[in-house]
Design an enzyme around this catalytic site. Sequence first.
Site, short mmCIF file in Angstrom:
data_model
loop_
_atom_site.label_atom_id
_atom_site.label_comp_id
_atom_site.label_asym_id
_atom_site.label_seq_id
_atom_site.Cartn_x
_atom_site.Cartn_y
_atom_site.Cartn_z
N ARG A 135 -23.69 83.04 -43.88
CA ARG A 135 -23.86 84.48 -44.16
C ARG A 135 -24.97 84.72 -45.17
O ARG A 135 -25.36 83.84 -45.91
CB ARG A 135 -22.59 85.03 -44.76
CG ARG A 135 -21.40 84.83 -43.86
CD ARG A 135 -20.53 86.00 -44.04
NE ARG A 135 -19.19 85.67 -43.64
CZ ARG A 135 -18.16 86.38 -44.04
NH1 ARG A 135 -18.33 87.38 -44.88
NH2 ARG A 135 -16.96 86.08 -43.61
N SER A 153 -15.16 78.89 -45.09
CA SER A 153 -16.23 79.87 -45.26
C SER A 153 -16.18 80.61 -46.59
O SER A 153 -16.24 80.00 -47.65
CB SER A 153 -16.21 80.84 -44.09
OG SER A 153 -17.37 81.61 -44.10
C1 VG1 Z 1 -14.41 87.77 -41.22
C2 VG1 Z 1 -15.51 88.75 -40.91
C3 VG1 Z 1 -16.17 88.39 -39.58
C4 VG1 Z 1 -16.65 86.93 -39.61
C5 VG1 Z 1 -15.50 86.02 -39.98
C6 VG1 Z 1 -15.93 84.58 -40.13
O1 VG1 Z 1 -13.41 87.84 -40.23
O2 VG1 Z 1 -15.02 90.06 -40.87
O3 VG1 Z 1 -17.22 89.28 -39.34
O4 VG1 Z 1 -17.16 86.56 -38.36
O5 VG1 Z 1 -14.93 86.44 -41.22
O6 VG1 Z 1 -16.94 84.48 -41.08
P1 VG1 Z 1 -12.02 88.66 -40.43
O7 VG1 Z 1 -11.22 88.38 -39.20
O8 VG1 Z 1 -11.42 88.19 -41.71
O9 VG1 Z 1 -12.43 90.11 -40.55
V1 VG1 Z 1 -17.21 83.05 -41.92
O10 VG1 Z 1 -18.62 83.25 -42.65
O11 VG1 Z 1 -16.02 82.25 -41.46
O12 VG1 Z 1 -17.73 81.87 -40.97
CO CO Z 2 -19.22 81.50 -43.46
#
Ligand code: VG1
Ligand code: CO
Length: 543
Positions: free
Chosen positions: A282, A113
Site C-alpha cells: 500500500r 499486512s
Molecule cells: C482491507 C481493505 C482492502 C484491502 C485489504 C487487504 O480489507 O479495506 O481494500 O484490499 O484490507 O489489504 P477489509 O476487508 O478489512 O476492509 V492488505 O494491504 O492486506 O494486503
Molecule cells: Co498490505
Amino acid sequence: MSFKTVPTTPIAGQKPGTSGLRKKTAIFRQPGYLENFVQCIFDGTGGATGKTYVLGGDGRFFNADAIHVIIRMAAANGAARLIVGQDGILSTPAVSNLIRKYETDGGIILSASHNPGGEDGDFGVKFNAANGGPAPEKITDAIYARTQKITEFQIAEASACPIDQIGQFSLGATQIDVIDPVQDYEDLMRVLFDFAAIQALFAGGFRICFDAMHAVTGPYAKRILEGTLGAPVGSVINALPSPDFGGGHPDPNPVWAHELVSAMSGPDAPDFGAASDGDGDRNMIMGKDTFVTPSDSLALLTAHAHLAPAYAGNFTGVARSMPTSQAVDRVAERLGIPCFETPTGWKFFGNLLDAGKATLCGEESAGTGSNHIREKDGLWAVLLWLNILARDGRNIVQLQKDHWRSFGRNYYSRHDYEEIPTKAATGLMTALRASLPDLAGKTAGGLIILGADDFSYADPVDGSLTEAQGVRIRFEGGSRVVLRLSGTGTQGATLRVYLERFVPADGDHAMNVQDALSPVLAAAETLAQISHHTGRDKADVIT
Ligand code: VG1
Ligand code: CO
C-alpha cells in the site's frame, strides 16, 4: 534428515478473508495451526510434488520461524524448488513479481499486512497463484474445504535452514534458493519508469520523505530511492523492519503515519511525502500540508500515467474497488476507456489484469497497482508519482487543484468502528439490507436517495458471481455512502462506512473534508442506526 507424517485434526476458523488467513500471533503459534493450514494450501491446489514456490514475509514476529516450518513442509511434500528472500524477507509485490518472472506455481506470503505485529499482534498467511495474484475465491474455498477434513501433515525433521545467506541449499530433493529480496523488484521498476528523469529531479534539489513504518518496504525504498535514484540519505525514515513495527500500526493513513504527516507540515516540509504498509503493497501520498486521498491518487495517476514509459500509449482500462470514490470514473470517461467496479480485495482485479482489460487498479484503502504484477504495489505508486512530477513540472499540490478544477472533486472519507461485537455488526447490516428495497425516493439527512443495493459482482472474465459485498446508497448530486464489514480483522467486527460527496468543477474545492461530508454522515446514521447498533457516537478511526 527424514520426513515424517504427523496425524492432526481439523482446526475451526481457518477460512481466508479479504487477504489470506489472519489471526492473533498466539493462535498461529499453537501446535499444528500453521502446519495444518500450509498442508491444506498444498492439498487444496493439487499437491506440492514437483512444484516451485516463492516464499517470504514482512519480517513481523514469528516470520522466520514460520519460514522454517514451511521450507520443511514443502520438502516433505515433494516440492522441486523454493525461492526464499534472504532472512525470510519479501514484500508482497516482490513475491508477485518473482512468481511471474520465474514462472513458479505460486507463492506463500507471511503477513497480516496493515495489522499490528508482535507477540500480542497479528500474523497471517496468504497464498498467491501462478499468475502472481492473491488466490481467487475458488482456490481459497478449496483450501478452506481441506482445513475441515485434514487428517495429517508432512514435515521434514531438519535443523535450522541457512536463510540468512544468499545462495543455495537442499533439503531432501528440494532445492532452496535464498535470494536478495530487492534486486528483481528494482530491475522491474527500472523498465517501467524513467529513472533518468527521477534522478534529475533529485539532483535538482527535490526532497522526499518516505516513511517505511518499520516494515518491509524499508530495504526496498532505501536501495531504490536513496541508492539508485539519488534522494538524499535520510529521505527514508523508519527503514529497518522490526518484528513489531516499532510498536506501531503499519497502516499508511494520516492517523497511523502521523510521523510523516508532521514531517510534511510547515514551510520547510519536503516536496513529496509517502508511506507504505506492513507488507509493502500500500501507499499513502502527500504534498506539502496536503494529503492526497487514495481515491484521488488513483484518478490522478490514471490521468497522467502516459508520462511513464510503461504506460505511454498503452492504457486499456482502469478498475477500482466498489467503496473507492468515483473520481477515477470521471477520468476514464474522458479518456474513453472502461472503468470496472469490483468487490474489496485485490484478488478481484486478477482476471481483469490477466485479460488485458485493466491497466491500473486501485482501492480507497491506499492500494494502487498495475498490470506489471498482480498485487497492489506501494513503492511502485511512489515511483509512478515521482515519474509524473519529474516530467510534468507542476508540484503535487498544484496538480491536485488543477485536477479538481477540471474534473470536479469527490470529497471522501472512511469512518471505521473497530472491535464492535460481531452480533451488533451483523445486526446492523441485516437491518440495513432489509430496508434497501424501500429507500429510493426517500430523504435522509436532507439528501434525496436515488437508489440502494447490496453490491454483487459478476466477473466479466470468468462469470463467477460474488454476492453481498456491501451496501451502497446513492444520493442525488453524486453523493454516496457505502457500508460493509471488514474481512481482515482478528477481533470482533469492524464496520467501515465510506462517505463520498461530489462537487463539480466550478464548485468549492477548499472545504474541510469532514464538514463537506457531514450531510452524508448524517444520512448514514439515519439509515443504518449506527450509534444504536454499535453503542458509539463516532468512529474510532477516521481517514
Ligand atoms: C482491507 C481493505 C482492502 C484491502 C485489504 C487487504 O480489507 O479495506 O481494500 O484490499 O484490507 O489489504 P477489509 O476487508 O478489512 O476492509 V492488505 O494491504 O492486506 O494486503
Ligand atoms: Co498490505
